[in-house]
Design a protein around this motif. Structure first.
Motif, PDB file in Angstrom:
ATOM      1  N   LEU A 240       4.426   5.142  -2.679  1.00 49.17           N
ATOM      2  CA  LEU A 240       3.373   5.581  -3.598  1.00 49.17           C
ATOM      3  C   LEU A 240       3.441   4.854  -4.936  1.00 49.17           C
ATOM      4  O   LEU A 240       2.423   4.579  -5.560  1.00 49.17           O
ATOM      5  CB  LEU A 240       3.488   7.098  -3.817  1.00 49.17           C
ATOM      6  CG  LEU A 240       2.339   7.784  -4.545  1.00 49.17           C
ATOM      7  CD1 LEU A 240       1.072   7.739  -3.700  1.00 49.17           C
ATOM      8  CD2 LEU A 240       2.699   9.234  -4.878  1.00 49.17           C
ATOM      9  N   PHE A 241       4.660   4.522  -5.374  1.00 46.81           N
ATOM     10  CA  PHE A 241       4.854   3.963  -6.712  1.00 46.81           C
ATOM     11  C   PHE A 241       5.040   2.451  -6.704  1.00 46.81           C
ATOM     12  O   PHE A 241       5.385   1.869  -7.740  1.00 46.81           O
ATOM     13  CB  PHE A 241       6.087   4.611  -7.355  1.00 46.81           C
ATOM     14  CG  PHE A 241       6.056   6.110  -7.320  1.00 46.81           C
ATOM     15  CD1 PHE A 241       5.369   6.834  -8.276  1.00 46.81           C
ATOM     16  CD2 PHE A 241       6.719   6.811  -6.310  1.00 46.81           C
ATOM     17  CE1 PHE A 241       5.332   8.215  -8.237  1.00 46.81           C
ATOM     18  CE2 PHE A 241       6.693   8.191  -6.269  1.00 46.81           C
ATOM     19  CZ  PHE A 241       5.997   8.900  -7.231  1.00 46.81           C
ATOM     20  N   ALA A 242       4.813   1.805  -5.562  1.00 44.50           N
ATOM     21  CA  ALA A 242       5.185   0.393  -5.402  1.00 44.50           C
ATOM     22  C   ALA A 242       4.162  -0.590  -5.944  1.00 44.50           C
ATOM     23  O   ALA A 242       4.218  -1.773  -5.625  1.00 44.50           O
ATOM     24  CB  ALA A 242       5.454   0.095  -3.924  1.00 44.50           C
ATOM     25  N   SER A 243       3.236  -0.148  -6.773  1.00 43.77           N
ATOM     26  CA  SER A 243       2.185  -1.019  -7.297  1.00 43.77           C
ATOM     27  C   SER A 243       1.815  -0.578  -8.703  1.00 43.77           C
ATOM     28  O   SER A 243       1.487   0.588  -8.931  1.00 43.77           O
ATOM     29  CB  SER A 243       0.955  -0.951  -6.387  1.00 43.77           C
ATOM     30  OG  SER A 243      -0.224  -1.327  -7.056  1.00 43.77           O
ATOM     31  N   ARG A 244       1.882  -1.501  -9.655  1.00 38.87           N
ATOM     32  CA  ARG A 244       1.445  -1.160 -11.022  1.00 38.87           C
ATOM     33  C   ARG A 244      -0.046  -0.845 -11.063  1.00 38.87           C
ATOM     34  O   ARG A 244      -0.485  -0.023 -11.869  1.00 38.87           O
ATOM     35  CB  ARG A 244       1.774  -2.320 -11.974  1.00 38.87           C
ATOM     36  CG  ARG A 244       3.222  -2.316 -12.438  1.00 38.87           C
ATOM     37  CD  ARG A 244       3.527  -3.476 -13.366  1.00 38.87           C
ATOM     38  NE  ARG A 244       2.697  -3.517 -14.552  1.00 38.87           N
ATOM     39  CZ  ARG A 244       2.944  -2.853 -15.685  1.00 38.87           C
ATOM     40  NH1 ARG A 244       4.017  -2.069 -15.773  1.00 38.87           N
ATOM     41  NH2 ARG A 244       2.140  -2.963 -16.728  1.00 38.87           N
ATOM     42  N   LYS A 245      -0.802  -1.454 -10.173  1.00 38.27           N
ATOM     43  CA  LYS A 245      -2.225  -1.130 -10.101  1.00 38.27           C
ATOM     44  C   LYS A 245      -2.411   0.336  -9.734  1.00 38.27           C
ATOM     45  O   LYS A 245      -3.264   1.041 -10.293  1.00 38.27           O
ATOM     46  CB  LYS A 245      -2.909  -2.025  -9.061  1.00 38.27           C
ATOM     47  CG  LYS A 245      -4.389  -1.743  -8.868  1.00 38.27           C
ATOM     48  CD  LYS A 245      -4.996  -2.651  -7.798  1.00 38.27           C
ATOM     49  CE  LYS A 245      -6.471  -2.342  -7.586  1.00 38.27           C
ATOM     50  NZ  LYS A 245      -7.050  -3.192  -6.503  1.00 38.27           N
ATOM     51  N   ARG A 246      -1.600   0.825  -8.785  1.00 37.14           N
ATOM     52  CA  ARG A 246      -1.703   2.220  -8.353  1.00 37.14           C
ATOM     53  C   ARG A 246      -1.180   3.181  -9.438  1.00 37.14           C
ATOM     54  O   ARG A 246      -1.712   4.273  -9.608  1.00 37.14           O
ATOM     55  CB  ARG A 246      -0.949   2.417  -7.046  1.00 37.14           C
ATOM     56  CG  ARG A 246      -1.437   3.565  -6.233  1.00 37.14           C
ATOM     57  CD  ARG A 246      -1.171   3.409  -4.755  1.00 37.14           C
ATOM     58  NE  ARG A 246       0.180   3.030  -4.410  1.00 37.14           N
ATOM     59  CZ  ARG A 246       0.508   1.847  -3.869  1.00 37.14           C
ATOM     60  NH1 ARG A 246      -0.418   0.941  -3.617  1.00 37.14           N
ATOM     61  NH2 ARG A 246       1.752   1.569  -3.568  1.00 37.14           N
TER      62      ARG A 246
ATOM     63  N   PRO B  70       0.836  -1.199   0.000  1.00 31.63           N
ATOM     64  CA  PRO B  70       0.000   0.000   0.000  1.00 31.63           C
ATOM     65  C   PRO B  70       0.872   1.251   0.000  1.00 31.63           C
ATOM     66  O   PRO B  70       2.020   1.237   0.463  1.00 31.63           O
ATOM     67  CB  PRO B  70      -0.765  -0.127   1.315  1.00 31.63           C
ATOM     68  CG  PRO B  70       0.184  -0.852   2.220  1.00 31.63           C
ATOM     69  CD  PRO B  70       0.880  -1.850   1.326  1.00 31.63           C
ATOM     70  N   ALA B  71       0.330   2.341  -0.531  1.00 28.95           N
ATOM     71  CA  ALA B  71       0.951   3.631  -0.272  1.00 28.95           C
ATOM     72  C   ALA B  71       0.754   3.929   1.206  1.00 28.95           C
ATOM     73  O   ALA B  71      -0.304   3.626   1.778  1.00 28.95           O
ATOM     74  CB  ALA B  71       0.293   4.715  -1.122  1.00 28.95           C
TER      75      ALA B  71
END
Length: 451
Positions: free
Chosen positions: A64-70, A46-47
């Motif tokens: 904040l950037f740790a997910s391609r979904k996000r 999660p962010a």
């Protein structure tokens, strides 16, 4: 205008269950990053909004950037569309516009009022030389053309008004700085800390030198980026940012910088690097400090996502039926690249490998697979290598090639051996892959009762 900023995205992320709030008091040295590291061990990304770090003056957002979904959420698309949407918008740049003022200049600090130590700058990893600003988008100008260049670099905290800056040999900012240095001049710089994630993805677009990344950021955000003039240097910065550090990179001053946990998940060693002197801090009245978790997935996806676009475009010249490309976190989102193609000719994958290596000098391993292989799954790619690859005829090495200076296997500064792997099936006489009829029509939620 888009009215997109860090705050608007945090609200959107929270509404989609993509934001975790941590209210407990944490020390900026290791404690906040330990939370992120524990989440990573559990494969949760999660962010994180840390509401009480250090003296509690400013909240900190990281991961904040740790997910391609996000990242897809930031571009207003679904995760499978992320690469394609990025490519399409990158080519339709929207030029920024100037505005007279903005939230980022609600507070202006100069002279003795400048004190970088008042920000909750995190120390991430055990051997890091100290606190680092890790999510600053730095703008400079080419002294010959006047064209802006924007990139994200690491900045070690050296003092109340001093930061380090690591300008890698291959970076555009290093090229621009060389022009100032040759004239014995300091290079003006302004560092933006805190904006919408699409802004950062645009700033890290892998475009040629001479292209203003603010235009790419506008395209990804869907509207012109609003800019304001800096107070103490001849540069422009986003009006809706959280914090901006204005200053200059000295033509002569150097200071020992690093070790620092890099995207390779290993430490970069200490060197005498350039120094930024901060001449002004401008910010919102109650700014949010944006951090990038260095040496981890947050760091890797931020830097690697934008590079996929130029790789795809270069490969498409060699193979028009390329489906997609991906630099997996298992390769630090830089050193290995998977390519999916609809194979038409024997030997076609070898041409694709050559195109990938030409498009990005940091890539060391290239694996080309058929379009029935999910390149976003390491296990699917490894299965293709295990069952479709003939090492004696479908792999080759290029010795003494230019790689990344932070690659721990590099010698003479940045020289590596590169490997290409063709893991595509022969066009004829190869066994079929097993499949079960009707799989896609099964409704598991109904059958398992939402289990």
């Amino acid at each position: 205008m888009s009215n997109k900023d860090l705050r608007s995205f945090l609200k959107e992320a929270e509404a989609h269950g993509e934001l975790a709030r941590i209210k407990e008091h944490l020390d900026p040295k290791f404690q906040a990053s330990a939370v992120l590291a524990k989440l990573e061990k559990e494969e949760r990304y999660p962010a994180c909004l840390f509401e009480n770090v250090g003296d509690g003056a400013y909240p900190v957002v990281s991961n904040l950037f740790a997910s391609r979904k996000r990242l897809a959420l930031a571009l207003g698309c679904e995760e499978p569309e992320l690469n394609a949407v990025y490519r399409e918008r990158e080519d339709k740049r929207i030029e920024p516009v100037m505005v007279p003022d903005g939230p980022v200049q609600e507070v202006v600090l100069t002279g003795d009022d400048i004190d970088l130590t008042k920000f909750p700058i995190l120390t991430h990893n055990a051997l890091d030389a100290g606190p680092y600003v890790t999510c600053g988008a730095s703008v400079t100008k080419d002294p010959d053309t006047g064209i802006r260049n924007i990139g994200v670099y690491r900045h070690q905290l050296h003092g109340k008004n001093k930061l380090g800056i690591h300008m890698s040999e291959a970076s555009h900012v290093n090229y621009i700085y060389g022009k100032y240095e040759a004239q014995g001049k300091d290079m003006p710089i302004a560092i933006t800390i805190g904006h919408h994630p699409a802004f950062y993805l645009g700033c890290l677009s892998f475009v040629p030198v001479g292209v203003d990344e603010y235009g790419v950021a506008g395209a990804l955000m869907g509207a012109p980026l609003e800019l304001v003039k800096c107070k103490t240097c001849d540069l422009e910065v986003p009006a809706d940012a959280e914090i901006v550090l204005e200053g200059y990179v000295s033509a002569t001053e150097r200071q020992m910088e690093a070790p620092f946990g890099e995207f390779t998940t290993m430490y970069g060693g200490p060197h005498m690097y350039h120094v930024v002197t901060v001449t002004a801090i401008t910010m919102r009245k109650m700014p949010i400090y944006l951090d990038c978790f260095s040496g981890h997935l947050d760091h890797q996806l931020l830097g690697g996502t934008g590079r996929l676009s130029v790789i795809y475009k270069t490969v498409r010249m060699a193979c028009p039926t390329v489906k997609d490309v991906f630099m997996a976190p298992s390769g630090c989102c830089r050193m290995s690249c998977y390519v999916s193609i609809h194979k038409r000719h024997e030997g076609e994958a070898k041409n694709v490998i050559g195109a990938v290596l030409a498009s990005d000098p940091f890539i060391k391993y290239v694996v080309v697979v058929d379009d029935d292989v999910n390149i976003f799954s390491d296990s699917a790619v490894i299965l293709a290598i295990a069952t479709r690859h003939h090492p004696e005829q479908d792999a080759f090495m290029i010795k003494n090639a230019k790689g990344h200076p932070l690659d721990p296997t590099a010698y003479n500064g940045y020289v590596v051996t590169k490997v290409g792997i063709d893991a595509t099936k022969p066009l004829k006489d190869f066994p079929e892959t097993v499949e079960v009829p009707g799989t896609d029509e099964v409704d598991l939620d109904r059958l398992l009762g939402g289990m």
